[in-house]
Motif scaffolding. Sequence first.
Motif, short mmCIF file in Angstrom:
data_model
loop_
_atom_site.label_atom_id
_atom_site.label_comp_id
_atom_site.label_asym_id
_atom_site.label_seq_id
_atom_site.Cartn_x
_atom_site.Cartn_y
_atom_site.Cartn_z
N PRO A 53 -7.88 -1.61 -1.29
CA PRO A 53 -8.82 -2.59 -1.84
C PRO A 53 -8.59 -2.97 -3.30
O PRO A 53 -8.85 -4.10 -3.69
N PHE A 54 -8.09 -2.03 -4.11
CA PHE A 54 -7.96 -2.32 -5.54
C PHE A 54 -6.82 -1.49 -6.13
O PHE A 54 -6.67 -0.32 -5.81
N VAL A 55 -6.05 -2.12 -7.02
CA VAL A 55 -5.00 -1.43 -7.76
C VAL A 55 -5.24 -1.67 -9.25
O VAL A 55 -5.35 -2.81 -9.70
N ILE A 56 -5.34 -0.59 -10.00
CA ILE A 56 -5.62 -0.64 -11.43
C ILE A 56 -4.41 -1.24 -12.17
O ILE A 56 -3.26 -0.91 -11.85
N PRO A 57 -4.65 -2.09 -13.17
CA PRO A 57 -3.54 -2.66 -13.94
C PRO A 57 -2.77 -1.59 -14.72
O PRO A 57 -3.32 -0.54 -15.07
N ASN A 58 -1.50 -1.88 -15.00
CA ASN A 58 -0.64 -1.02 -15.82
C ASN A 58 -0.55 0.42 -15.30
O ASN A 58 -0.64 1.37 -16.07
N THR A 59 -0.39 0.56 -13.98
CA THR A 59 -0.31 1.89 -13.39
C THR A 59 0.90 1.98 -12.47
O THR A 59 1.37 0.97 -11.94
N THR A 60 1.39 3.20 -12.29
CA THR A 60 2.38 3.49 -11.27
C THR A 60 1.64 4.21 -10.16
O THR A 60 0.88 5.15 -10.42
N ASN A 61 1.83 3.74 -8.94
CA ASN A 61 1.03 4.21 -7.80
C ASN A 61 1.93 4.71 -6.68
O ASN A 61 3.03 4.21 -6.48
N THR A 62 1.41 5.65 -5.93
CA THR A 62 2.08 6.16 -4.75
C THR A 62 1.19 5.85 -3.55
O THR A 62 0.01 6.20 -3.56
N TRP A 63 1.78 5.19 -2.56
CA TRP A 63 1.04 4.81 -1.36
C TRP A 63 1.71 5.49 -0.19
O TRP A 63 2.83 5.15 0.19
N GLU A 64 1.03 6.48 0.39
CA GLU A 64 1.56 7.17 1.56
C GLU A 64 1.03 6.49 2.81
O GLU A 64 -0.16 6.23 2.92
N VAL A 65 1.94 6.22 3.72
CA VAL A 65 1.59 5.55 4.97
C VAL A 65 2.02 6.44 6.13
O VAL A 65 3.14 6.94 6.15
N ILE A 66 1.11 6.67 7.07
CA ILE A 66 1.41 7.44 8.28
C ILE A 66 1.45 6.46 9.45
O ILE A 66 0.50 5.73 9.70
#
Length: 114
Positions: A53-66
């Motif tokens: 739903p939301f991704v914070i600006p200026n961040t590195t993110n990890t998205w795990e998908v099963i």
Amino acid sequence: TIRYHFGPSFLDWPTIGTTLEFTNGEYPLHNFRMIERHYYRDILIRSYDFSMPFVIPNTTNTWEVIYMMPELDPAVREGIINCPWETRSDSFYFVNDQLIMHNKAEYNYSEAEA
């Protein structure tokens, strides 16, 4: 187009997990969505739909998908193994229902890499 060689035993696994790492720029992302469709020739094997739903600006993110692996008809499974690179996927990435990226991949499930 990205190419993956997995081998036939990959098709026996009930679930597969992947991790996507991405960096967001200065603006927030609303309704980040990935739709991924897997095909063998003209047969849709499986369609996946994931959202954040939301991704914070200026961040590195990890998205795990099963991924839950589909049960394959034996003839289709045999064709997937015997016809390297004829299994393909399209991954579509959206922000607020606007397409921002499209990736293509091809898969080889044979014993030897062709």
